[in-house]
Scaffold this active site. Structure first.
Site, PDB file in Angstrom:
ATOM      1  N   TYR A  73     -10.469  43.922 106.835  1.00 56.19           N
ATOM      2  CA  TYR A  73      -9.687  44.936 106.124  1.00 56.19           C
ATOM      3  C   TYR A  73      -9.960  44.897 104.637  1.00 56.19           C
ATOM      4  O   TYR A  73     -10.589  43.966 104.122  1.00 56.19           O
ATOM      5  CB  TYR A  73      -8.190  44.750 106.414  1.00 56.19           C
ATOM      6  CG  TYR A  73      -7.522  43.614 105.658  1.00 56.19           C
ATOM      7  CD1 TYR A  73      -7.777  42.282 105.979  1.00 56.19           C
ATOM      8  CD2 TYR A  73      -6.651  43.870 104.602  1.00 56.19           C
ATOM      9  CE1 TYR A  73      -7.160  41.241 105.287  1.00 56.19           C
ATOM     10  CE2 TYR A  73      -6.031  42.842 103.897  1.00 56.19           C
ATOM     11  CZ  TYR A  73      -6.290  41.533 104.250  1.00 56.19           C
ATOM     12  OH  TYR A  73      -5.697  40.508 103.552  1.00 56.19           O
ATOM     13  N   ARG A 123     -17.569  44.304  99.583  1.00 56.54           N
ATOM     14  CA  ARG A 123     -16.932  43.181 100.280  1.00 56.54           C
ATOM     15  C   ARG A 123     -16.668  43.531 101.744  1.00 56.54           C
ATOM     16  O   ARG A 123     -16.851  42.691 102.632  1.00 56.54           O
ATOM     17  CB  ARG A 123     -15.634  42.779  99.569  1.00 56.54           C
ATOM     18  CG  ARG A 123     -15.002  41.535 100.147  1.00 56.54           C
ATOM     19  CD  ARG A 123     -13.828  41.045  99.327  1.00 56.54           C
ATOM     20  NE  ARG A 123     -12.738  41.998  99.312  1.00 56.54           N
ATOM     21  CZ  ARG A 123     -11.631  41.869  98.586  1.00 56.54           C
ATOM     22  NH1 ARG A 123     -11.480  40.823  97.794  1.00 56.54           N
ATOM     23  NH2 ARG A 123     -10.683  42.769  98.629  1.00 56.54           N
ATOM     24  N   HIS A 181     -13.205  37.295 125.678  1.00 59.11           N
ATOM     25  CA  HIS A 181     -13.424  36.760 124.332  1.00 59.11           C
ATOM     26  C   HIS A 181     -14.752  37.195 123.724  1.00 59.11           C
ATOM     27  O   HIS A 181     -14.830  37.545 122.565  1.00 59.11           O
ATOM     28  CB  HIS A 181     -13.336  35.232 124.343  1.00 59.11           C
ATOM     29  CG  HIS A 181     -11.934  34.728 124.498  1.00 59.11           C
ATOM     30  ND1 HIS A 181     -11.190  34.938 125.627  1.00 59.11           N
ATOM     31  CD2 HIS A 181     -11.146  34.031 123.649  1.00 59.11           C
ATOM     32  CE1 HIS A 181     -10.001  34.388 125.478  1.00 59.11           C
ATOM     33  NE2 HIS A 181      -9.941  33.828 124.281  1.00 59.11           N
ATOM     34  N   GLU A 224      -6.126  29.071  96.550  1.00 60.54           N
ATOM     35  CA  GLU A 224      -5.644  30.372  96.076  1.00 60.54           C
ATOM     36  C   GLU A 224      -4.234  30.571  96.592  1.00 60.54           C
ATOM     37  O   GLU A 224      -3.657  29.671  97.200  1.00 60.54           O
ATOM     38  CB  GLU A 224      -6.581  31.500  96.520  1.00 60.54           C
ATOM     39  CG  GLU A 224      -6.756  31.624  98.013  1.00 60.54           C
ATOM     40  CD  GLU A 224      -7.799  32.671  98.422  1.00 60.54           C
ATOM     41  OE1 GLU A 224      -8.020  33.645  97.681  1.00 60.54           O
ATOM     42  OE2 GLU A 224      -8.373  32.502  99.506  1.00 60.54           O
ATOM     43  N   ARG A 272     -10.036  42.827 127.847  1.00 62.25           N
ATOM     44  CA  ARG A 272      -9.871  41.585 127.097  1.00 62.25           C
ATOM     45  C   ARG A 272     -10.758  40.468 127.627  1.00 62.25           C
ATOM     46  O   ARG A 272     -10.443  39.831 128.632  1.00 62.25           O
ATOM     47  CB  ARG A 272      -8.400  41.147 127.127  1.00 62.25           C
ATOM     48  CG  ARG A 272      -8.132  39.950 126.225  1.00 62.25           C
ATOM     49  CD  ARG A 272      -6.693  39.495 126.267  1.00 62.25           C
ATOM     50  NE  ARG A 272      -6.495  38.367 125.364  1.00 62.25           N
ATOM     51  CZ  ARG A 272      -6.842  37.101 125.649  1.00 62.25           C
ATOM     52  NH1 ARG A 272      -7.374  36.795 126.814  1.00 62.25           N
ATOM     53  NH2 ARG A 272      -6.646  36.148 124.754  1.00 62.25           N
ATOM     54  N   LEU A 297     -11.103  33.873  99.199  1.00 67.09           N
ATOM     55  CA  LEU A 297     -11.550  35.260  99.258  1.00 67.09           C
ATOM     56  C   LEU A 297     -12.177  35.606  97.903  1.00 67.09           C
ATOM     57  O   LEU A 297     -11.580  35.286  96.867  1.00 67.09           O
ATOM     58  CB  LEU A 297     -10.339  36.168  99.509  1.00 67.09           C
ATOM     59  CG  LEU A 297     -10.701  37.639  99.657  1.00 67.09           C
ATOM     60  CD1 LEU A 297     -11.292  37.897 101.041  1.00 67.09           C
ATOM     61  CD2 LEU A 297      -9.495  38.525  99.425  1.00 67.09           C
ATOM     62  N   LYS A 329     -12.792  38.830 104.760  1.00 68.70           N
ATOM     63  CA  LYS A 329     -11.440  39.402 104.665  1.00 68.70           C
ATOM     64  C   LYS A 329     -10.986  39.811 106.066  1.00 68.70           C
ATOM     65  O   LYS A 329     -10.937  40.997 106.427  1.00 68.70           O
ATOM     66  CB  LYS A 329     -11.404  40.571 103.674  1.00 68.70           C
ATOM     67  CG  LYS A 329      -9.996  40.856 103.166  1.00 68.70           C
ATOM     68  CD  LYS A 329     -10.007  41.614 101.868  1.00 68.70           C
ATOM     69  CE  LYS A 329      -8.635  42.116 101.444  1.00 68.70           C
ATOM     70  NZ  LYS A 329      -7.613  41.099 101.251  1.00 68.70           N
TER      71      LYS A 329
HETATM   72  N1  PDD Z   1      -4.750  40.423  99.521  1.00 72.01           N
HETATM   73  N2  PDD Z   1      -6.699  35.973  98.094  1.00 72.01           N
HETATM   74  C1  PDD Z   1      -6.217  36.371  99.284  1.00 72.01           C
HETATM   75  C2  PDD Z   1      -6.045  35.357 100.367  1.00 72.01           C
HETATM   76  C3  PDD Z   1      -5.866  37.722  99.495  1.00 72.01           C
HETATM   77  O1  PDD Z   1      -5.391  38.123 100.675  1.00 72.01           O
HETATM   78  C4  PDD Z   1      -6.022  38.646  98.419  1.00 72.01           C
HETATM   79  C5  PDD Z   1      -5.708  40.093  98.562  1.00 72.01           C
HETATM   80  C6  PDD Z   1      -6.518  38.181  97.193  1.00 72.01           C
HETATM   81  C7  PDD Z   1      -6.752  39.113  96.046  1.00 72.01           C
HETATM   82  O2  PDD Z   1      -7.889  39.897  96.316  1.00 72.01           O
HETATM   83  P1  PDD Z   1      -8.104  41.317  95.637  1.00 72.01           P
HETATM   84  O3  PDD Z   1      -8.096  41.103  94.177  1.00 72.01           O
HETATM   85  O4  PDD Z   1      -9.452  41.735  96.114  1.00 72.01           O
HETATM   86  O5  PDD Z   1      -6.996  42.209  96.079  1.00 72.01           O
HETATM   87  C8  PDD Z   1      -6.860  36.839  97.074  1.00 72.01           C
HETATM   88  C9  PDD Z   1      -4.495  41.820  99.824  1.00 72.01           C
HETATM   89  C10 PDD Z   1      -4.055  42.628  98.655  1.00 72.01           C
HETATM   90  C11 PDD Z   1      -3.553  41.889 101.015  1.00 72.01           C
HETATM   91  O6  PDD Z   1      -3.766  41.106 101.935  1.00 72.01           O
HETATM   92  O7  PDD Z   1      -2.658  42.738 101.044  1.00 72.01           O
END
Ligand code: PDD
Length: 283
Positions: free
Chosen positions: A33, A52, A102, A181, A100, A205, A148
């Site tokens: 996503y 990304r 895997h 993070e 379903r 991320l 992501k």
């Molecule tokens: N989350 N780290 C993680 C684990 C994240 O899920 C996100 C963003 C960030 C910040 O990334 P960016 O600057 O690209 O938004 C860092 C999004 C916003 C979410 O899951 O809603």
């Protein structure tokens, strides 16, 4: 103005949007996503978000060429249809609908591509002025946090802990005691005038906002070290701040109840926030 969904080629009111219960995103979290915000009605850093997304899709061997698919044109169409002043766009691509099992479907199926378009409600100004409190929790995620992925269980459990503690975010601490993070944000500390944040790699991320803030720091001639930092060093830092698409640049004033620096929003976080607001055309 209506909240709108895009599902596999068509736009519809959000509440009319459905996908199959056999979607591999629903069954296995087999998908990726992006979250994109608009500023002045225009999607911010779309090229970086699409790059990304492309890299997340490739990492999962998920065959969708977002350019051939025309994802950008569809996103722009959704923005026009929803008509909000500022919009938060959620994009999700899964491996599609299949019985379903895997392993990947033997007979290739079309990926499921969905987007939602909702009015962007930015966080209150006073939060940015006063800063927020965060807690810490072990980083229980897998070893490919650079993808992501929609598989966010450790992130949501961490965020729930924060919510229960009345905190804004949970910082994730790896097995070596280093801060990776936040559960949905990047995190930085400032020590002796130098901004420190974990290096890119499989443990974080590659946040778009992180990249923008580091570029702004470079322009402002604020030194940056992309190096791991322990929780103890975060707690002893002069400043700490978070970054993310929905969070922008947010000062942190307490970690686990311990005040950071003087316990209020610090000068480097404020300068970076001001530079960020200028960058997105708000200042
Ligand atoms: N989350 N780290 C993680 C684990 C994240 O899920 C996100 C963003 C960030 C910040 O990334 P960016 O600057 O690209 O938004 C860092 C999004 C916003 C979410 O899951 O809603």
């Amino acid at each position: 103005m209506p909240e709108i969904a895009y599902v596999n080629g068509g736009f519809m009111p959000l509440e009319k949007a459905f996908i199959s219960i056999e979607d591999r995103g629903f069954q296995f979290a087999d998908g990726v996503y992006e979250v994109v915000a608009t500023y002045g009605g225009e999607p911010y850093a779309l090229a970086a978000h699409f790059a990304r997304l492309d890299s997340s899709l490739n990492a999962l061997d998920l065959a969708l060429d977002i350019h051939a698919y025309g994802l950008q044109a569809k996103l722009m169409e959704g923005l026009a249809l929803s008509g909000f002043g500022e919009t938060m766009v959620y994009i999700q691509v899964t491996r599609g609908v299949a019985p379903r099992r895997h392993e990947f479907p033997v007979k290739p199926v079309a990926p499921t591509v969905i987007m939602t378009f909702k009015e962007a409600h930015r966080l209150p100004q006073d939060m940015y002025q006063h800063g927020v409190e965060v807690i810490t929790t072990p980083d229980l995620r897998w070893k490919r946090c650079d993808i992501k992925s929609i598989s966010l269980l450790p992130n949501i459990l961490a965020k729930q802990q924060a919510a229960q503690a009345g905190a804004f975010e949970a910082l994730l601490i790896d097995a070596d005691g280093q801060v990776t993070e936040g559960s949905s944000t990047s995190v930085f500390c400032v020590r002796s005038g130098c901004i420190r944040t974990a290096p890119t790699g499989p443990h974080i991320l590659p946040s778009i906002t992180r990249g923008v803030l580091l570029e702004l720091a470079h322009r402002l001639e604020i030194p940056v070290a992309e190096e791991f930092t322990t929780l103890a060093d975060f707690k002893g830092a002069d400043e700490v701040f978070l970054a993310g698409t929905t969070t922008e640049a947010m000062p942190v004033i307490k970690i686990d109840g311990d005040p950071i620096g003087e316990g209020r929003s610090g000068p480097i976080a404020q300068r970076l926030r001001a530079a960020f607001m200028q960058e997105v055309g708000i200042a």
